[in-house]
Design a protein around this motif. Structure first.
Motif, PDB file in Angstrom:
ATOM      1  N   CYS A  10       1.348   0.162   1.674  1.00  0.00           N
ATOM      2  CA  CYS A  10       2.745  -0.237   1.490  1.00  0.00           C
ATOM      3  C   CYS A  10       2.897  -1.757   1.367  1.00  0.00           C
ATOM      4  N   ASP A  11       2.069  -2.483   2.092  1.00  0.00           N
ATOM      5  CA  ASP A  11       2.220  -3.935   2.125  1.00  0.00           C
ATOM      6  C   ASP A  11       1.590  -4.649   0.938  1.00  0.00           C
ATOM      7  N   VAL A  12       0.476  -4.127   0.411  1.00  0.00           N
ATOM      8  CA  VAL A  12      -0.282  -4.843  -0.620  1.00  0.00           C
ATOM      9  C   VAL A  12      -0.485  -4.016  -1.892  1.00  0.00           C
ATOM     10  N   ALA A  13      -1.124  -2.864  -1.763  1.00  0.00           N
ATOM     11  CA  ALA A  13      -1.564  -2.103  -2.939  1.00  0.00           C
ATOM     12  C   ALA A  13      -0.418  -1.611  -3.820  1.00  0.00           C
ATOM     13  N   ILE A  14       0.546  -0.929  -3.242  1.00  0.00           N
ATOM     14  CA  ILE A  14       1.633  -0.341  -4.036  1.00  0.00           C
ATOM     15  C   ILE A  14       2.526  -1.419  -4.658  1.00  0.00           C
ATOM     16  N   PRO A  15       2.890  -2.471  -3.929  1.00  0.00           N
ATOM     17  CA  PRO A  15       3.721  -3.507  -4.545  1.00  0.00           C
ATOM     18  C   PRO A  15       2.988  -4.330  -5.613  1.00  0.00           C
ATOM     19  N   GLU A  27       4.427   7.562 -11.185  1.00  0.00           N
ATOM     20  CA  GLU A  27       5.558   7.225 -10.321  1.00  0.00           C
ATOM     21  C   GLU A  27       5.368   7.659  -8.867  1.00  0.00           C
ATOM     22  N   LEU A  28       4.421   8.567  -8.604  1.00  0.00           N
ATOM     23  CA  LEU A  28       4.230   9.099  -7.254  1.00  0.00           C
ATOM     24  C   LEU A  28       2.917   8.710  -6.583  1.00  0.00           C
ATOM     25  N   VAL A  29       1.898   8.400  -7.377  1.00  0.00           N
ATOM     26  CA  VAL A  29       0.541   8.243  -6.843  1.00  0.00           C
ATOM     27  C   VAL A  29      -0.141   7.020  -7.447  1.00  0.00           C
ATOM     28  N   LEU A  30      -0.971   6.373  -6.638  1.00  0.00           N
ATOM     29  CA  LEU A  30      -1.801   5.257  -7.084  1.00  0.00           C
ATOM     30  C   LEU A  30      -3.239   5.538  -6.655  1.00  0.00           C
ATOM     31  N   ALA A  31      -4.190   5.368  -7.579  1.00  0.00           N
ATOM     32  CA  ALA A  31      -5.619   5.520  -7.284  1.00  0.00           C
ATOM     33  C   ALA A  31      -6.346   4.284  -7.778  1.00  0.00           C
ATOM     34  N   PHE A  32      -7.235   3.768  -6.947  1.00  0.00           N
ATOM     35  CA  PHE A  32      -7.935   2.534  -7.311  1.00  0.00           C
ATOM     36  C   PHE A  32      -9.289   2.468  -6.608  1.00  0.00           C
ATOM     37  N   HIS A  33     -10.172   1.633  -7.157  1.00  0.00           N
ATOM     38  CA  HIS A  33     -11.456   1.401  -6.515  1.00  0.00           C
ATOM     39  C   HIS A  33     -11.206   0.658  -5.209  1.00  0.00           C
ATOM     40  N   HIS A  34     -11.812   1.132  -4.144  1.00  0.00           N
ATOM     41  CA  HIS A  34     -11.624   0.549  -2.814  1.00  0.00           C
ATOM     42  C   HIS A  34     -11.923  -0.948  -2.863  1.00  0.00           C
ATOM     43  N   THR A  35     -11.115  -1.732  -2.173  1.00  0.00           N
ATOM     44  CA  THR A  35     -11.290  -3.184  -2.185  1.00  0.00           C
ATOM     45  C   THR A  35     -12.497  -3.635  -1.362  1.00  0.00           C
ATOM     46  N   ARG A  36     -12.929  -2.807  -0.436  1.00  0.00           N
ATOM     47  CA  ARG A  36     -14.129  -3.068   0.367  1.00  0.00           C
ATOM     48  C   ARG A  36     -14.917  -1.754   0.442  1.00  0.00           C
ATOM     49  N   VAL A  46      -3.526   7.235  -3.004  1.00  0.00           N
ATOM     50  CA  VAL A  46      -2.429   7.162  -2.041  1.00  0.00           C
ATOM     51  C   VAL A  46      -1.121   7.607  -2.683  1.00  0.00           C
ATOM     52  N   PRO A  47      -0.249   8.233  -1.900  1.00  0.00           N
ATOM     53  CA  PRO A  47       1.110   8.460  -2.395  1.00  0.00           C
ATOM     54  C   PRO A  47       1.858   7.130  -2.338  1.00  0.00           C
ATOM     55  N   LYS A  48       2.712   6.884  -3.311  1.00  0.00           N
ATOM     56  CA  LYS A  48       3.508   5.657  -3.294  1.00  0.00           C
ATOM     57  C   LYS A  48       4.608   5.716  -2.239  1.00  0.00           C
ATOM     58  N   GLN A  49       5.033   6.901  -1.911  1.00  0.00           N
ATOM     59  CA  GLN A  49       6.005   7.093  -0.819  1.00  0.00           C
ATOM     60  C   GLN A  49       5.239   6.999   0.497  1.00  0.00           C
ATOM     61  N   HIS A  50       5.795   6.322   1.469  1.00  0.00           N
ATOM     62  CA  HIS A  50       5.102   6.227   2.747  1.00  0.00           C
ATOM     63  C   HIS A  50       5.089   7.586   3.441  1.00  0.00           C
ATOM     64  N   ILE A  51       3.887   8.051   3.704  1.00  0.00           N
ATOM     65  CA  ILE A  51       3.637   9.221   4.550  1.00  0.00           C
ATOM     66  C   ILE A  51       2.568   8.742   5.522  1.00  0.00           C
TER      67      ILE A  51
END
Length: 111
Positions: A10-15, A27-36, A46-51
């Motif tokens: 919520c703080d970094v990836a989605i914004p 609009e609902l999901v984000l997938a990315f290569h792990h940063t570490r 991750v879902p873009k909505q906070h769960i």
């Protein structure tokens, strides 16, 4: 600088998905290569909505969770096809560093 909050998604990836190596986004999901990454191939979905976590999902989250699992299934199948194997993992409680439902798809040796 290392992130020190409790919800990286919520703080970094989605914004700011532009700062990530994105595999899939809608609009609902984000997938990315792990940063570490912990494994040679390591994608986070991750879902873009906070769960908060897998154990807090309710019927109100059904549409988002269905999409999440559709994307996880697709990425896992692609990973399995291209690398020969895939694992799907989520963490709970103290094992969950970021307090936002997220699913790891990974393969290959640990880094």
């Amino acid at each position: 600088m290392q992130y020190r909050g409790d919800d990286f998604y919520c703080d970094v990836a989605i914004p700011d998905p532009g700062s990530l190596n994105v595999v899939y986004e809608d609009e609902l999901v984000l997938a990315f290569h792990h940063t570490r990454p912990f494994w040679k191939n390591h994608i986070v979905i991750v879902p873009k909505q906070h769960i908060a976590s897998f154990t807090t999902v309710t019927s109100a989250d059904e549409q988002v969770v269905r999409r999440l699992f559709t994307v996880v299934q697709s990425i896992a199948a692609d990973t399995e096809r291209t690398t020969g194997a895939a694992a799907v993992l989520t963490n709970l409680g103290e094992y969950q560093d970021s307090k936002h439902l997220h699913i790891h798809v990974h393969s290959g040796p640990q880094r």
